[in-house]
Design an enzyme around this catalytic site. Structure first.
Site, mmCIF file in Angstrom:
data_model
loop_
_atom_site.group_PDB
_atom_site.id
_atom_site.type_symbol
_atom_site.label_atom_id
_atom_site.label_comp_id
_atom_site.label_asym_id
_atom_site.label_seq_id
_atom_site.Cartn_x
_atom_site.Cartn_y
_atom_site.Cartn_z
ATOM 1 N N ASN A 99 -30.243 24.377 -88.799
ATOM 2 C CA ASN A 99 -31.008 25.500 -87.807
ATOM 3 C C ASN A 99 -30.948 25.895 -86.610
ATOM 4 O O ASN A 99 -30.380 26.477 -86.326
ATOM 5 C CB ASN A 99 -32.602 25.040 -87.987
ATOM 6 C CG ASN A 99 -32.869 24.420 -89.126
ATOM 7 O OD1 ASN A 99 -33.510 26.093 -89.203
ATOM 8 N ND2 ASN A 99 -34.087 23.459 -89.168
ATOM 9 N N GLY A 102 -27.735 28.166 -86.891
ATOM 10 C CA GLY A 102 -28.128 29.923 -86.724
ATOM 11 C C GLY A 102 -28.867 30.109 -85.919
ATOM 12 O O GLY A 102 -28.246 31.220 -86.102
ATOM 13 N N ALA A 114 -22.716 17.063 -81.203
ATOM 14 C CA ALA A 114 -22.302 16.035 -81.102
ATOM 15 C C ALA A 114 -22.390 15.021 -82.569
ATOM 16 O O ALA A 114 -22.881 15.148 -82.806
ATOM 17 C CB ALA A 114 -23.756 14.981 -80.162
ATOM 18 N N TYR A 145 -26.318 8.531 -91.765
ATOM 19 C CA TYR A 145 -25.040 9.235 -91.007
ATOM 20 C C TYR A 145 -24.055 9.329 -90.888
ATOM 21 O O TYR A 145 -23.611 10.523 -90.519
ATOM 22 C CB TYR A 145 -25.293 7.500 -90.144
ATOM 23 C CG TYR A 145 -24.556 7.831 -88.672
ATOM 24 C CD1 TYR A 145 -25.425 8.594 -87.904
ATOM 25 C CD2 TYR A 145 -23.632 7.223 -87.678
ATOM 26 C CE1 TYR A 145 -25.374 8.607 -86.228
ATOM 27 C CE2 TYR A 145 -23.120 7.753 -86.599
ATOM 28 C CZ TYR A 145 -24.271 8.008 -85.629
ATOM 29 O OH TYR A 145 -24.142 8.592 -84.404
HETATM 30 P P1 NAD Z 1 -30.618 8.275 -78.978
HETATM 31 O O1 NAD Z 1 -31.363 7.572 -80.414
HETATM 32 O O2 NAD Z 1 -30.549 7.709 -77.765
HETATM 33 O O3 NAD Z 1 -31.056 10.093 -79.063
HETATM 34 C C1 NAD Z 1 -31.383 10.878 -79.956
HETATM 35 C C2 NAD Z 1 -32.159 11.367 -79.606
HETATM 36 O O4 NAD Z 1 -32.411 12.293 -81.214
HETATM 37 C C3 NAD Z 1 -33.585 10.479 -79.344
HETATM 38 O O5 NAD Z 1 -34.523 10.950 -78.754
HETATM 39 C C4 NAD Z 1 -34.760 11.082 -80.794
HETATM 40 O O6 NAD Z 1 -36.173 10.846 -80.613
HETATM 41 C C5 NAD Z 1 -34.121 12.594 -81.350
HETATM 42 N N1 NAD Z 1 -33.908 12.815 -82.823
HETATM 43 C C6 NAD Z 1 -33.253 12.536 -83.220
HETATM 44 N N2 NAD Z 1 -33.847 13.369 -84.552
HETATM 45 C C7 NAD Z 1 -34.269 14.207 -84.133
HETATM 46 C C8 NAD Z 1 -34.821 15.131 -84.730
HETATM 47 N N3 NAD Z 1 -34.780 15.976 -86.549
HETATM 48 N N4 NAD Z 1 -35.492 16.163 -84.433
HETATM 49 C C9 NAD Z 1 -35.156 16.347 -82.539
HETATM 50 N N5 NAD Z 1 -34.785 15.314 -82.629
HETATM 51 C C10 NAD Z 1 -34.583 13.806 -82.934
HETATM 52 O O7 NAD Z 1 -29.478 8.407 -79.503
HETATM 53 P P2 NAD Z 1 -28.244 8.167 -78.968
HETATM 54 O O8 NAD Z 1 -27.391 7.472 -78.434
HETATM 55 O O9 NAD Z 1 -28.510 9.001 -77.133
HETATM 56 O O10 NAD Z 1 -26.907 9.454 -79.187
HETATM 57 C C11 NAD Z 1 -27.242 11.509 -78.913
HETATM 58 C C12 NAD Z 1 -26.597 11.901 -79.616
HETATM 59 O O11 NAD Z 1 -25.035 11.529 -79.690
HETATM 60 C C13 NAD Z 1 -26.292 11.721 -81.224
HETATM 61 O O12 NAD Z 1 -26.613 12.746 -82.393
HETATM 62 C C14 NAD Z 1 -25.184 10.362 -81.877
HETATM 63 O O13 NAD Z 1 -24.771 10.262 -83.466
HETATM 64 C C15 NAD Z 1 -24.080 11.328 -81.028
HETATM 65 N N6 NAD Z 1 -23.571 9.673 -80.897
HETATM 66 C C16 NAD Z 1 -24.077 8.767 -79.895
HETATM 67 C C17 NAD Z 1 -23.079 7.569 -79.634
HETATM 68 C C18 NAD Z 1 -23.578 6.381 -78.765
HETATM 69 O O14 NAD Z 1 -22.757 6.039 -78.681
HETATM 70 N N7 NAD Z 1 -24.435 6.256 -78.823
HETATM 71 C C19 NAD Z 1 -22.241 7.330 -80.319
HETATM 72 C C20 NAD Z 1 -21.587 8.468 -81.442
HETATM 73 C C21 NAD Z 1 -22.580 9.863 -80.980
#
Ligand code: NAD
Ligand code: UDP
Length: 324
Positions: A99, A102, A114, A145
């Site tokens: 999405n 797109g 990310a 994941y």
């Molecule tokens: P987080 O869980 O605090 O944030 C993720 C956010 O995405 C949340 O606000 C959640 O409500 C929202 N979300 C989840 N599914 C959704 C959906 N289907 N539609 C809309 N919103 C949705 O986690 P974070 O640590 O802030 O991670 C943010 C990004 O960074 C993620 O993609 C994660 O995979 C990536 N990441 C984080 C880390 C880390 O160490 N924190 C490491 C590698 C990658």
């Protein structure tokens, strides 16, 4: 130049810092989130900003907006949260990425995905550099994941090759900071909360597994720099701290910094828990002129002080929205 920037997962811990940073750079920010693991508390202070909008939406459903750039961060990141509803996690990475890609295609926006160090799985190469293909179990509990994120990288590359979408893939390594949800099960928040309350520190396995922890401020600068490179730079690129610690060393450091009476106990190691993780960041240094500057101790002290206040204020963290 002021840009319109969509941040999916903008109410999460990394997303909320990114929204703040983008506003401070003078951009207009659309913060999209379904509030599964994110929280309004993380962004409420931005609500009065003229160029900040909050959009409640789930990226597994199509979304239309005129935007110049998209940071696609939406996805639960803590093992406890992404394993809560693994099918939804996979949908977020696959259907959600389709999405957003797109949308980028339709409005000719740049999109930064990310991704994660988890795409390397339990790595056989150490430290991990971008050309390493990884060692990932496709059928384990973490697969929703890691495999989901690998699929989102594949989708980015295919939208780029097939439709000329301007993509940027960033592989984020373990990141921490005060705005983490204290109950999300990640190691830094778990250990700090346990130590501050003199509870047992739960080290999984023998604690000899390693991680390299970066403070969120360093990551945000890396993400921003990557987005602002020329269209020919697409990644993947590692963004992380190269200081590697065992989990046991982390536990001891947090006990010291909190002056805690906690004891270390050992619990079983979760399935497919990677044994070693440390990024090779040569590419980020060369391409982005980026490297992390926050030392672990400095970042831990900030995080400890914040959690200490939260405990004293009895902040409610039971915000996990189980309906998502
Ligand atoms: P987080 O869980 O605090 O944030 C993720 C956010 O995405 C949340 O606000 C959640 O409500 C929202 N979300 C989840 N599914 C959704 C959906 N289907 N539609 C809309 N919103 C949705 O986690 P974070 O640590 O802030 O991670 C943010 C990004 O960074 C993620 O993609 C994660 O995979 C990536 N990441 C984080 C880390 C880390 O160490 N924190 C490491 C590698 C990658
Ligand atoms: N871990 C631990 N005790 C905890 C939480 C996590 O020993 O209370 C370990 C976990 O097994 C892993 C490391 O700490 O080896 C990092 O875990 P986290 O969930 O923070 O991130 P990830 O495994 O995704 O890197």
């Amino acid at each position: 130049m002021k840009k319109r920037v969509l941040v999916t997962g903008g109410a999460g811990f990394i997303g909320s810092h990114l929204c703040e940073y983008l506003l401070s750079k003078g951009h207009e920010v659309f913060c999209l989130d379904n509030f599964f693991t994110g929280s309004k508390e993380n962004i409420i202070h931005l609500k009065s900003e003229k160029y900040f909008e909050i959009i409640r939406h789930d990226i597994i459903n199509p979304f239309h907006i005129e935007t110049d750039e998209i940071y696609n961060l939406a996805c639960p990141a803590s093992p406890q949260h992404y394993q809560y509803n693994p099918i939804k996690t996979m949908k977020t990475s696959v259907i959600g990425s389709i999405n957003m890609l797109g949308l980028a295609k339709r409005v000719n926006a740049k999109i930064l995905q990310a991704s994660t160090s988890e795409v390397y799985g339990d790595p056989k190469m150490h430290p991990q550099s971008e050309e390493y293909w990884g060692n990932v179990n496709p059928i384990g509990k973490r697969s929703c994941y890691d495999v989901g994120k690998r699929a989102s990288e594949t989708l980015c590359m295919d939208y780029h090759r097939q439709n000329n979408v301007h993509i940027k893939i960033v592989r984020i390594f373990n990141t921490y900071e005060p705005r983490m949800m204290p109950n999300d099960g990640r190691v830094v928040s778990n250990f700090i909360l346990q130590a501050l309350q003199d509870k047992d520190i739960t080290v999984f396995g023998d604690g000899k597994q390693t991680r390299s922890f970066q403070y969120v401020d360093d990551l945000i600068i890396g993400l921003y720099k990557m987005m602002n490179t020329s269209n020919s730079i697409i990644g993947p690129i590692n963004i992380g701290n190269t200081e590697e610690f065992t989990i046991l060393e982390l536990a001891v450091k947090i006990i010291e910094l909190t002056n805690s009476k906690s004891k270390i106990i050992h619990l079983p190691l979760p399935e497919d828990d990677p044994l070693r993780r440390k990024p090779n960041i040569d590419l980020a240094k060369e391409t982005l002129n980026w490297k992390p500057i926050t030392k672990l101790e400095e970042g831990l002290i900030k995080t400890i002080n914040y959690f200490d206040k939260c405990i004293k204020n009895n902040r409610d963290y039971s915000t996990l929205n189980k309906f998502n």
